[in-house]
Scaffold this active site. Structure first.
Site, short mmCIF file in Angstrom:
data_model
loop_
_atom_site.label_atom_id
_atom_site.label_comp_id
_atom_site.label_asym_id
_atom_site.label_seq_id
_atom_site.Cartn_x
_atom_site.Cartn_y
_atom_site.Cartn_z
N GLY A 53 0.77 -1.25 0.00
CA GLY A 53 0.00 0.00 0.00
C GLY A 53 0.79 1.29 0.00
N TRP A 55 2.13 2.96 -2.51
CA TRP A 55 1.70 3.89 -3.58
C TRP A 55 0.35 4.52 -3.21
CZ3 TRP A 55 2.98 2.92 -9.42
CH2 TRP A 55 4.37 2.82 -9.58
N ASP A 79 -5.83 -5.24 -5.11
CA ASP A 79 -4.77 -6.26 -5.10
C ASP A 79 -5.38 -7.63 -4.87
OD1 ASP A 79 -1.45 -5.96 -4.73
OD2 ASP A 79 -2.28 -7.89 -4.16
N ASP A 95 -8.75 -9.33 -8.74
CA ASP A 95 -7.77 -9.63 -9.79
C ASP A 95 -7.93 -8.59 -10.90
OD1 ASP A 95 -6.35 -10.74 -11.89
OD2 ASP A 95 -7.09 -12.78 -11.53
N ASP A 120 1.94 -0.89 -10.09
CA ASP A 120 3.29 -1.34 -9.75
C ASP A 120 3.30 -2.86 -9.69
OD1 ASP A 120 5.93 -1.11 -8.84
OD2 ASP A 120 5.34 -1.01 -6.74
N LYS A 160 4.68 -0.29 -14.11
CA LYS A 160 6.01 -0.90 -14.10
C LYS A 160 6.22 -1.70 -15.38
CE LYS A 160 7.05 -3.71 -10.51
NZ LYS A 160 7.88 -3.23 -9.41
N1 SAM Z 1 2.95 -0.63 -5.19
C1 SAM Z 1 2.91 -1.51 -4.02
C2 SAM Z 1 3.35 -0.67 -2.83
O1 SAM Z 1 3.91 0.39 -3.06
O2 SAM Z 1 3.11 -1.08 -1.68
C3 SAM Z 1 3.76 -2.74 -4.20
C4 SAM Z 1 3.20 -3.69 -5.21
S1 SAM Z 1 3.94 -5.27 -5.18
C5 SAM Z 1 5.51 -4.94 -5.91
C6 SAM Z 1 3.13 -6.13 -6.47
C7 SAM Z 1 1.70 -6.56 -6.16
O3 SAM Z 1 1.10 -7.01 -7.38
C8 SAM Z 1 1.57 -7.74 -5.19
O4 SAM Z 1 0.96 -7.30 -4.01
C9 SAM Z 1 0.66 -8.73 -5.95
O5 SAM Z 1 -0.32 -9.34 -5.13
C10 SAM Z 1 0.01 -7.83 -6.97
N2 SAM Z 1 -0.57 -8.55 -8.13
C11 SAM Z 1 0.08 -9.40 -8.97
N3 SAM Z 1 -0.79 -9.87 -9.90
C12 SAM Z 1 -2.02 -9.29 -9.63
C13 SAM Z 1 -3.31 -9.39 -10.23
N4 SAM Z 1 -3.53 -10.17 -11.30
N5 SAM Z 1 -4.33 -8.67 -9.71
C14 SAM Z 1 -4.12 -7.89 -8.61
N6 SAM Z 1 -2.91 -7.76 -8.00
C15 SAM Z 1 -1.87 -8.46 -8.51
#
Ligand code: SAM
Length: 287
Positions: A53, A55, A79, A95, A120, A160
């Site tokens: 969280g 961002w 997420d 999702d 991200d 990203k």
């Molecule tokens: N931007 C976040 C922060 O600043 O705290 C960090 C994000 S983290 C690098 C990547 C996130 O992408 C993970 O929490 C993962 O659960 C989520 N994610 C990956 N595939 C996803 C999807 N299909 N739908 C939703 N979230 C997804």
């Protein structure tokens, strides 16, 4: 690696804890905004792949900065994983590849579209570079797909991207929807990583385009031999952002101070089972 050695090795990890951000990635969004001013005038923002969280924290702090008591902006965070509550952020556990998630987001905005969508997103890394690049590209395209359902014309999309060998294919896909696409590398993103961010401005879908959740990549017969040429070959500007004389995220800094606990420990961390098995000497028994 102990807590304090990570604090020393990674200055942004340390700074995030000191400044109250849930993750070091907060600095990436802050530095992108320093360069592109993406928060200006935003009333509705969506943070895709938001957990834990940081961002969303950045959005919440910056979008409601000058609004006094009344909130001027609405922020929706999505997420797959559960996220600890955040002030002024509506959370959806869902999702981003599902149309139902797009519908939920729009209903949070009472039927209106977002001005800004950030993503991200990162899949679980396998360590196989080609596979990781491919999955990251698929996630970016999924983020683009859902964005075409929820972003208003003229809006901004930040995501990203891995600058792998097929990155021009992704640029080409993005350029279909955004006349201004820039690839940017914040100072807090390690130089040693192929991670960067695309800042896509002025959302302009093709005439008569109807948003769908079909993956556009799958509709193309693309192979490395089938290189883009002519107007399909897209070159996008690449910029570095953040104070370039500031901390280098690949450097180790010596810190006198003691280490800090994480601000928001993970809910249901996947390693809990391993720790409890270790405490019961499970691994000694099987080896
Ligand atoms: N931007 C976040 C922060 O600043 O705290 C960090 C994000 S983290 C690098 C990547 C996130 O992408 C993970 O929490 C993962 O659960 C989520 N994610 C990956 N595939 C996803 C999807 N299909 N739908 C939703 N979230 C997804």
């Amino acid at each position: 690696m102990g807590k304090s050695s990570k604090d020393k090795r990674d200055i942004y990890y340390r700074l995030a804890k000191e400044q109250g951000w849930r993750a070091r990635s907060a600095f990436k969004l802050l530095q992108i905004n320093e360069e592109f001013n993406i928060f200006e005038g935003v009333q509705r923002a969506v943070d895709l792949c938001a957990a834990p969280g940081s961002w969303s924290q950045v959005l919440s702090k910056n979008l409601n900065k000058n609004s006094g008591d009344a909130l001027s902006s609405k922020i929706v965070a999505v997420d797959l994983q559960a996220m600890a509550p955040l002030e002024n952020v509506i959370q959806i556990q869902g999702d981003i590849t599902k149309v139902s998630t797009a519908e939920q987001i729009i209903s949070c905005f009472d039927g209106e579209l977002a001005d800004l969508v950030v993503c991200d997103g990162a899949p679980d890394v396998t360590g196989l570079h080609d596979m990781d690049e491919y999955i990251q590209a698929q996630l970016l395209l999924s983020a683009l797909n859902i964005t075409t359902n929820i972003l208003c014309p003229g809006g901004t999309f930040v995501a990203k991207i891995f600058r792998g060998k097929d990155v021009t294919l992704l640029y080409a896909q993005l350029k279909i929807f955004f006349p201004n696409v820039t690839c940017c590398k914040p100072r807090s993103s390690r130089n040693s990583s192929i991670e960067a961010f695309v800042v896509c401005q002025n959302y302009t879908p093709p005439k008569d385009y109807i948003p769908t959740m079909i993956n556009p990549l799958l509709d193309l017969s693309y192979s490395p031999e089938n290189k883009f040429s002519g107007s399909n070959h897209v070159i996008v500007p690449f910029v570095a952002c953040g104070d370039l004389s500031g901390f280098d995220s690949d450097m180790t800094y010596s810190l006198e101070k003691k280490s800090l606990d994480p601000l928001q420990p993970p809910i249901n961390a996947p390693y809990h089972t391993a720790i409890s098995l270790k405490q019961k000497n499970f691994y000694n028994k099987v080896s």
